[in-house]
Structures are given as structure tokens and as C-alpha cells.
Design a protein around this motif. Sequence first.
Motif, mmCIF file in Angstrom:
data_model
loop_
_atom_site.group_PDB
_atom_site.id
_atom_site.type_symbol
_atom_site.label_atom_id
_atom_site.label_comp_id
_atom_site.label_asym_id
_atom_site.label_seq_id
_atom_site.Cartn_x
_atom_site.Cartn_y
_atom_site.Cartn_z
ATOM 1 N N GLY A 49 0.816 -1.220 0.000
ATOM 2 C CA GLY A 49 0.000 0.000 0.000
ATOM 3 C C GLY A 49 0.847 1.266 0.000
ATOM 4 N N ALA A 50 1.902 1.275 0.815
ATOM 5 C CA ALA A 50 2.780 2.445 0.863
ATOM 6 C C ALA A 50 3.499 2.644 -0.464
ATOM 7 C CB ALA A 50 3.790 2.288 2.005
ATOM 8 N N LEU A 51 3.962 1.567 -1.058
ATOM 9 C CA LEU A 51 4.629 1.689 -2.360
ATOM 10 C C LEU A 51 3.668 2.187 -3.442
ATOM 11 C CD1 LEU A 51 6.938 -1.470 -2.366
ATOM 12 C CD2 LEU A 51 7.599 0.928 -2.058
ATOM 13 N N ALA A 52 2.422 1.756 -3.368
ATOM 14 C CA ALA A 52 1.425 2.239 -4.334
ATOM 15 C C ALA A 52 1.204 3.748 -4.171
ATOM 16 C CB ALA A 52 0.115 1.483 -4.168
ATOM 17 N N LEU A 53 1.138 4.213 -2.931
ATOM 18 C CA LEU A 53 0.976 5.654 -2.697
ATOM 19 C C LEU A 53 2.185 6.440 -3.190
ATOM 20 C CD1 LEU A 53 -0.583 5.666 0.889
ATOM 21 C CD2 LEU A 53 -1.680 6.416 -1.217
ATOM 22 N N ILE A 54 3.371 5.933 -2.904
ATOM 23 C CA ILE A 54 4.592 6.613 -3.354
ATOM 24 C C ILE A 54 4.648 6.631 -4.884
ATOM 25 C CG2 ILE A 54 7.119 6.413 -3.426
ATOM 26 C CD1 ILE A 54 6.914 5.363 -0.499
ATOM 27 N N ALA A 55 4.321 5.522 -5.528
ATOM 28 C CA ALA A 55 4.311 5.469 -6.991
ATOM 29 C C ALA A 55 3.300 6.467 -7.563
ATOM 30 C CB ALA A 55 4.000 4.057 -7.464
ATOM 31 N N GLU A 56 2.140 6.561 -6.942
ATOM 32 C CA GLU A 56 1.118 7.519 -7.403
ATOM 33 C C GLU A 56 1.623 8.952 -7.270
ATOM 34 O OE1 GLU A 56 -2.262 9.367 -8.755
ATOM 35 O OE2 GLU A 56 -1.700 7.274 -8.967
ATOM 36 N N LEU A 57 2.229 9.275 -6.133
ATOM 37 C CA LEU A 57 2.767 10.626 -5.946
ATOM 38 C C LEU A 57 3.895 10.918 -6.930
ATOM 39 C CD1 LEU A 57 2.843 10.812 -2.038
ATOM 40 C CD2 LEU A 57 1.389 12.154 -3.566
ATOM 41 N N TRP A 58 4.699 9.930 -7.197
ATOM 42 C CA TRP A 58 5.863 10.100 -8.065
ATOM 43 C C TRP A 58 5.459 10.283 -9.525
ATOM 44 C CZ3 TRP A 58 10.865 10.450 -6.422
ATOM 45 C CH2 TRP A 58 11.852 10.389 -7.389
ATOM 46 N N THR A 59 4.389 9.607 -9.936
ATOM 47 C CA THR A 59 4.044 9.586 -11.368
ATOM 48 C C THR A 59 2.772 10.348 -11.720
ATOM 49 O OG1 THR A 59 2.799 7.529 -11.104
ATOM 50 C CG2 THR A 59 5.139 7.332 -11.666
ATOM 51 N N ASN A 60 2.184 11.095 -10.801
ATOM 52 C CA ASN A 60 0.895 11.732 -11.094
ATOM 53 C C ASN A 60 1.016 12.993 -11.933
ATOM 54 O OD1 ASN A 60 1.790 13.609 -9.242
ATOM 55 N ND2 ASN A 60 0.173 13.244 -7.753
ATOM 56 N N GLY A 61 2.220 13.448 -12.238
ATOM 57 C CA GLY A 61 2.402 14.606 -13.119
ATOM 58 C C GLY A 61 2.164 15.928 -12.424
ATOM 59 N N VAL A 62 1.890 15.902 -11.142
ATOM 60 C CA VAL A 62 1.652 17.131 -10.384
ATOM 61 C C VAL A 62 2.850 17.354 -9.474
ATOM 62 C CG1 VAL A 62 0.123 18.238 -8.702
ATOM 63 C CG2 VAL A 62 -0.822 16.686 -10.416
ATOM 64 N N PRO A 63 3.356 18.570 -9.397
ATOM 65 C CA PRO A 63 4.461 18.817 -8.466
ATOM 66 C C PRO A 63 3.944 18.719 -7.017
ATOM 67 C CG PRO A 63 3.913 20.825 -9.690
ATOM 68 C CD PRO A 63 3.026 19.732 -10.196
ATOM 69 N N ASP A 64 4.248 17.625 -6.371
ATOM 70 C CA ASP A 64 3.760 17.365 -5.015
ATOM 71 C C ASP A 64 4.741 17.900 -3.979
ATOM 72 O OD1 ASP A 64 1.438 15.821 -5.772
ATOM 73 O OD2 ASP A 64 2.838 14.231 -6.336
ATOM 74 N N ALA A 65 4.178 18.321 -2.864
ATOM 75 C CA ALA A 65 5.012 18.781 -1.754
ATOM 76 C C ALA A 65 5.714 17.578 -1.135
ATOM 77 C CB ALA A 65 4.152 19.480 -0.709
#
Length: 130
Positions: free
Chosen positions: A84-100
Motif C-alpha cells: 500500500g505504501a509503495l502504491a501511494l509513493i508510486a502515485e505521488l511520483w508519477t501523477n504529473g503534479v508537483p507534489d510537496a
Amino acid sequence: MTQQQNFLGPLIAGKVLDKVIGRVLDKVAVNPKISLEPTDVPAVREVVAETVRRELEAREQHSTNSEPAYQSRVAQGSVASILGALALIAELWTNGVPDAPTLYVGPLTILAGAVWALYGRFIAKKPLGA
């Protein structure tokens, strides 16, 4: 000022023995080869000894964390948390939005906790502080 309380161990042991003895008696009661004649005492003794041995072995295996990894709830929960944590990190990494960067704190904390639990379950030899 702390008082050591020793009543919990015998209480748990008593409940375990009650359950084990109940299972043994159930097995003896349904066995058509065993009656309550004195000549059947060795057969009853054999059933009792085998059932108690198996039951206590399973409980000891659970309490000492020596069951196989696929039966360990610690391992299963940790693997689910890691995925689950890896899925969240992958989503944040690849969502195309500059995340904080702070958005990564939650998933990384979950990942660290799950890895720490797996370390404690499979690698650590002593509890913390021992």
C-alpha cells in the motif's frame, strides 16, 4: 511501588488446559474403539497425550513466533502495508503534479513501520531494551 502480578500466567494456563482437556475428552467420546472400561485406559492415555502434545505445540509455536512466514499475521500485515505504501509513493511520483515533499511522509512512515515489524519478527534476536 510497582507490584508484580503473577495471577495472569496461571489464569491463561488454566484456560488453555480447560480447552485442551475439553478437546481431548471430545475425541475420546467420539472414538468407537474406546469405552470407559479399565482395559481401555491405555488407549485413552494415548489419545490424551497426543492431543495435548499437538495443542500445546501449536500454541507454543504461535507464542514464540516460530510459525512459518505465510502463517504469520505480522508478515501478512507488513507485506500489505508495504504494498500500500509503495502504491501511494508510486502515485505521488508519477501523477504529473508537483507534489510537496510532506506528502511522502505518510507513505514513508508506513513503509518504515512495516519494515521494522518484519525485522523484529524475522531477524531480531532480543526485544528492545533487553
